[in-house]
Each structure stands twice: as C-alpha cells, then as structure tokens.
Design a protein around this motif. Sequence first.
Motif, PDB file in Angstrom:
ATOM      1  N   LEU A  76       0.845  -1.193   0.000  1.00 53.18           N
ATOM      2  CA  LEU A  76       0.000   0.000   0.000  1.00 53.18           C
ATOM      3  C   LEU A  76       0.879   1.241   0.000  1.00 53.18           C
ATOM      4  N   ILE A  77       0.543   2.184  -0.851  1.00 50.69           N
ATOM      5  CA  ILE A  77       1.335   3.411  -0.903  1.00 50.69           C
ATOM      6  C   ILE A  77       1.288   4.132   0.449  1.00 50.69           C
ATOM      7  N   HIS A  78       2.400   4.778   0.773  1.00 50.54           N
ATOM      8  CA  HIS A  78       2.471   5.606   1.964  1.00 50.54           C
ATOM      9  C   HIS A  78       2.388   7.065   1.524  1.00 50.54           C
ATOM     10  N   ILE A  79       1.330   7.721   1.929  1.00 48.85           N
ATOM     11  CA  ILE A  79       1.159   9.143   1.618  1.00 48.85           C
ATOM     12  C   ILE A  79       1.766   9.943   2.763  1.00 48.85           C
ATOM     13  N   LEU A  80       2.827  10.659   2.465  1.00 47.77           N
ATOM     14  CA  LEU A  80       3.473  11.461   3.500  1.00 47.77           C
ATOM     15  C   LEU A  80       2.484  12.453   4.100  1.00 47.77           C
ATOM     16  N   ASP A  81       2.582  12.679   5.383  1.00 49.76           N
ATOM     17  CA  ASP A  81       1.672  13.568   6.110  1.00 49.76           C
ATOM     18  C   ASP A  81       1.568  14.919   5.393  1.00 49.76           C
ATOM     19  N   PRO A  82       0.387  15.232   4.839  1.00 46.52           N
ATOM     20  CA  PRO A  82       0.242  16.484   4.073  1.00 46.52           C
ATOM     21  C   PRO A  82       0.460  17.754   4.889  1.00 46.52           C
ATOM     22  N   GLU A  83       0.462  17.639   6.215  1.00 47.74           N
ATOM     23  CA  GLU A  83       0.760  18.801   7.046  1.00 47.74           C
ATOM     24  C   GLU A  83       2.255  19.075   7.115  1.00 47.74           C
ATOM     25  N   GLU A  84       3.062  18.065   6.824  1.00 45.70           N
ATOM     26  CA  GLU A  84       4.514  18.211   6.929  1.00 45.70           C
ATOM     27  C   GLU A  84       5.218  18.136   5.581  1.00 45.70           C
ATOM     28  N   TYR A  85       4.619  17.404   4.649  1.00 44.33           N
ATOM     29  CA  TYR A  85       5.221  17.213   3.330  1.00 44.33           C
ATOM     30  C   TYR A  85       4.190  17.586   2.271  1.00 44.33           C
TER      31      TYR A  85
END
Length: 322
Positions: free
Chosen positions: A250-259
């Motif tokens: 499963l893809i890991h979506i980097l935390d949109p608040e940090e990346y």
Amino acid sequence: MKEIVISNLMRAKNKQSFFALHQIQSKIKNLYPDVRIEFHILWDNTNELNLKNEKKWEDLIDSEIENLYSYDKEFFNNYVKEFYGLDYDEKFTTWKAIYFILMAHYLRRVKLKHYYLIYDDDILINDDFKHICDLILDQTPVTITEPANMNCDKVLFQKLIETFGEDFYHIYLSNNPKQLGFNAGFQGIDLSIYDNFLSCDRFQMILDLFNYQSIYDENGEEIWDSRRFFIDTQQQSFFGLMNTVFSKKLIHILDPEEYFVVPNFGPHPRHGQLDPDDKPDGGWRWGLESKITHFIGHTRGKGKPKQFTDRVDEYLKTNNFL
C-alpha cells in the motif's frame, strides 16, 4: 547489502544537478553509511534551456557521486528497437517525458531493480530524511501530495480505467480515498508495476497510452493554454495512478501537514494569495515550510527562482564546493 536506487532525467552536469545528487547522497550516508546508492541519470544536453555540462561541476559529479550510471536518449531509443523491434523515435523526440517511463521499465527488465526513487534536481530536503529513507529501504511506495492541485496526476485516469477495467478505479479509490494528487518529481516507485508489461504487445500497450504532442504548435510557438497541462502531466499521471493501484505494498502518503508540494502563485487558506512578485520570498513562503520543497512551475527561460538558487549556493559553500 541494502540498496537505494535513484533515477531521473537531468539537463546537464552543472551546479544544480551536482547539488541535487550530493544533497540526497549525503542525507542517506549520514543515516546509513553502509547503504549502497545507485544513481541512474539520463543527461539531456539537448534541452529547451540549452544547458550544457560545466567543467567544474562535471568533474565533481564524476568524483564525488557514487555509483553513477549515465544514459542519453539514444540509449533508450535503441533499447526499444533492440528488445522490442519498435521504432518510436519520432514520437519520443516530440514528447521527451516518455523517457521517464522507459528508464523505469529498463531498470526493472534489464537491471532487475525492485524499487527506485524519482528525484528531481530542483528539490530541497529540509529535514534529516530518516522517515522517508526508512520507507525507501523498506521498498514502500512513498508519495508527496500537491494539495493545491489534486488533479495533477489525473489526466490518464479515464484511459487507464478503459485499459484495465473498472477494478482499476475501485482499487485506486480504496488505496487513495481522498483522490489526492501526487507529485512526480519525488516519488518512491514499486517497479513491479512493470511486471505485466515486459512482453512486446504489453510494452507497446504502455507506449500507446500517451499522446505524443509537442509543447510547440504548428507555428513553432510554445503552448501555454489548457493543452499544456495535459502534455506536461501524462507521465505524472502514469506514475501516480499505476503506483497507487499496482504496487505490491500500500502506498504511503506522507503527512500532508509536513510534506507537500505547492506552486508560488494562487490562493491559499493559510497564506492568502501567493504572488511570485512578493518580496522577499517570491511566493514560496508556504512551500518552504514543507520538509520537502519542490520548486515546481515553468520558469519560461528565467531559470530557477532566487529562493532556490540562494539555498543551493549556501549548501555548496557550507560543504566547501564554492
């Protein structure tokens, strides 16, 4: 020995590309000195900015960057001809982003690589890189969102559904329910997505997914209307969608608040209207808050913004290269 494979198309062996390669190599080696890093770079010296190799930086790249494998476009033209008996030279010349697709296919089919990181040369890594590095070593597909443009990787969506069936759509929604858009300049790719496209007919299926349209019209004028978005984001759409649907993990979506990756223009709820003419940040104040800053957007011949080049120079001075 654990290995990290990094690949992309870069315009020339110059200051910017040396910075990019040295930056990520140093980040990884500071964390894991024994990890083998391989760089597979296509050098596009026939580029629209007419950038050429620069002797100082060319020598530094050759001496300071480990395990660098260099290619040109002719290499991949011949790869397609020799292994598949196909001649797409004219189409590839018209739309050179196809080389991103071909390089990844080659890494899987010939080099037998399992995973690689797409990494552009206009990126700042603003943290110690451990979180992402660990995901890469685990061969987990990793993505960074473009919150201001969720459609950045969607132009091939309908075509891929038509090609692979409705299951493609349902798996995509299951793995990315918010339909977030993923940046193409920094993405960890599971190369097993190519395993069903190694035979000649299946390989040609991939080639025929794309519209080989030039960024120049019939009068030789560069296209800047809505057509340009489609032309420029086809490979982004391919990687973002195929990685989401066909990767083994499963893809890991980097935390949109940090990346996150954002342009330096347009409205934003936290920062208001971003304006490239703002001083001193040139509209990059939000983008520079990300742990990965990607200086996206067309420069229209002006080169990268001062907010990027100043930081490149600072890095090179700190490391005694300037």
